[in-house]
Design an enzyme around this catalytic site. Structure first.
Site, PDB file in Angstrom:
ATOM      1  N   CYS A 174       0.851  -1.192   0.000  1.00 37.02           N
ATOM      2  CA  CYS A 174       0.000   0.000   0.000  1.00 37.02           C
ATOM      3  C   CYS A 174       0.886   1.242   0.000  1.00 37.02           C
ATOM      4  O   CYS A 174       1.970   1.238   0.584  1.00 37.02           O
ATOM      5  CB  CYS A 174      -0.884   0.032   1.250  1.00 37.02           C
ATOM      6  SG  CYS A 174      -1.925  -1.412   1.448  1.00 37.02           S
ATOM      7  N   GLY A 178      -3.265 -15.652 -10.595  1.00 37.08           N
ATOM      8  CA  GLY A 178      -3.608 -16.848 -11.357  1.00 37.08           C
ATOM      9  C   GLY A 178      -2.377 -17.593 -11.834  1.00 37.08           C
ATOM     10  O   GLY A 178      -1.242 -17.260 -11.481  1.00 37.08           O
ATOM     11  N   GLY A 211      -1.193 -18.583  -8.128  1.00 33.60           N
ATOM     12  CA  GLY A 211      -1.562 -19.526  -9.179  1.00 33.60           C
ATOM     13  C   GLY A 211      -1.793 -20.946  -8.713  1.00 33.60           C
ATOM     14  O   GLY A 211      -1.643 -21.886  -9.494  1.00 33.60           O
TER      15      GLY A 211
END
Length: 305
Positions: free
Chosen positions: A132, A219, A246
């Site tokens: 962040c 992913g 993933g």
């Protein structure tokens, strides 16, 4: 042969199996309770929490990409007070460790959140998202600067006695240096990796597809990067690691364990199959049974080089 032992432990948090749910892909747990048995997974990690409610980014904020997806949700969440009042009561009824993911845009926000969560006995541990921007220091991302990361970790460490997991960003040149800074500042464990920054373009409109322009890639596309970083950190230091990136199958999960992870988190797969985490846990048990392995812990860091 007796059933294989799937239990692992992360800094005092005992898990029945090494499969956790990744923050931001599993809501607050209840949303998925109709699709899988929450007591058949290792731990629930909540959607990232902030001090105040956050609406997130404008749409479109999700786009499919080859081998994965980009998201720019913007850390939308209900805020700490609504979490305690509206989400935690359900989680109290589930016999599975609850780990709360938290984030802030200033050091003070991280510290205040940790103090509030420290008072909740239902919360087994904290996972801190350091990917962040620090709004008080020109927007530098905490998780890409070792000194800034150490400041966050040190403050949160002083604010809680709960097990502290730091979620590392892959958007760095030296992940081991970042890991070392976090561990020296008080991290009990590390989870890696967070999403890789990416973007997608609409050729006809000649514009970014995401309203935010860039987003986080997750992913199968990021799995090789995640495996490499988990292995690098596990070789450099003796700290519990939670592998992320993933993981779509038991095979993926077991590869992360061989690379040095004690446990794993299932993220993008939850969008494709809401029961993915339970299915992966069952697949790990099946692999152990078929291969005559009595304890999953035998696989942690067992990669042959």
């Amino acid at each position: 042969m007796a059933k294989p032992d799937l239990s692992v432990e992360i800094s005092g948090i005992k898990l029945r199996n090494p499969v956790m749910t990744a923050s931001g892909t599993f809501g607050y747990g209840k949303e998925f309770s109709d699709y899988l048995d929450l007591e058949k997974i290792g731990a629930i990690i909540t959607k990232g929490l902030s001090l105040r409610p956050k609406a997130g980014n404008p749409t479109p904020r999700i786009v499919e990409t080859p081998g994965g997806m980009l998201n720019a949700i913007g850390l939308q969440n209900v805020g700490i007070d609504a979490f305690i009042g509206e989400k935690l009561p359900f989680l109290r009824t589930v016999d599975t460790p609850v780990i709360v993911n938290l984030y802030g845009n200033t050091l003070e926000e991280y510290g205040e959140l940790a103090e509030k969560l420290d008072r909740l006995p239902e919360v087994a541990g904290l996972e801190v998202n350091i990917s962040c921007p620090n709004v008080k220091q020109g927007g530098i991302v905490f998780g890409t600067d070792p000194n800034a990361a150490a400041e966050v970790v040190g403050l949160v460490r002083r604010s809680t006695s709960k097990p502290l997991i730091i979620k590392l960003s892959p958007n760095v040149t030296d992940v081991v240096r970042m890991a070392d800074a976090c561990v020296n500042a008080g991290a009990d464990a590390l989870s890696l990796i967070n999403t890789l920054t990416g973007m997608a373009i609409d050729l006809q409109k000649r514009r970014p597809i995401l309203a935010n322009i860039t987003g986080g890639l997750s992913g199968p596309a990021i799995k090789p990067v995640a495996l490499r970083m988990v292995w690098q950190v596990s070789q450099a230091m003796a700290v519990p690691i939670i592998g992320i990136g993933g993981i779509m199958s038991a095979t993926d999960a077991l590869e992360f364990m061989l690379a040095g992870a004690t446990a794993v988190q299932v993220g993008t797969a939850n969008f494709l199959d809401p029961s993915a985490a339970q299915t992966i846990a069952a697949g790990i048990e099946d692999y152990l049974a078929k291969n005559g392995i009595s304890d999953v812990k035998e696989l942690i860091g067992a990669l042959k080089i």
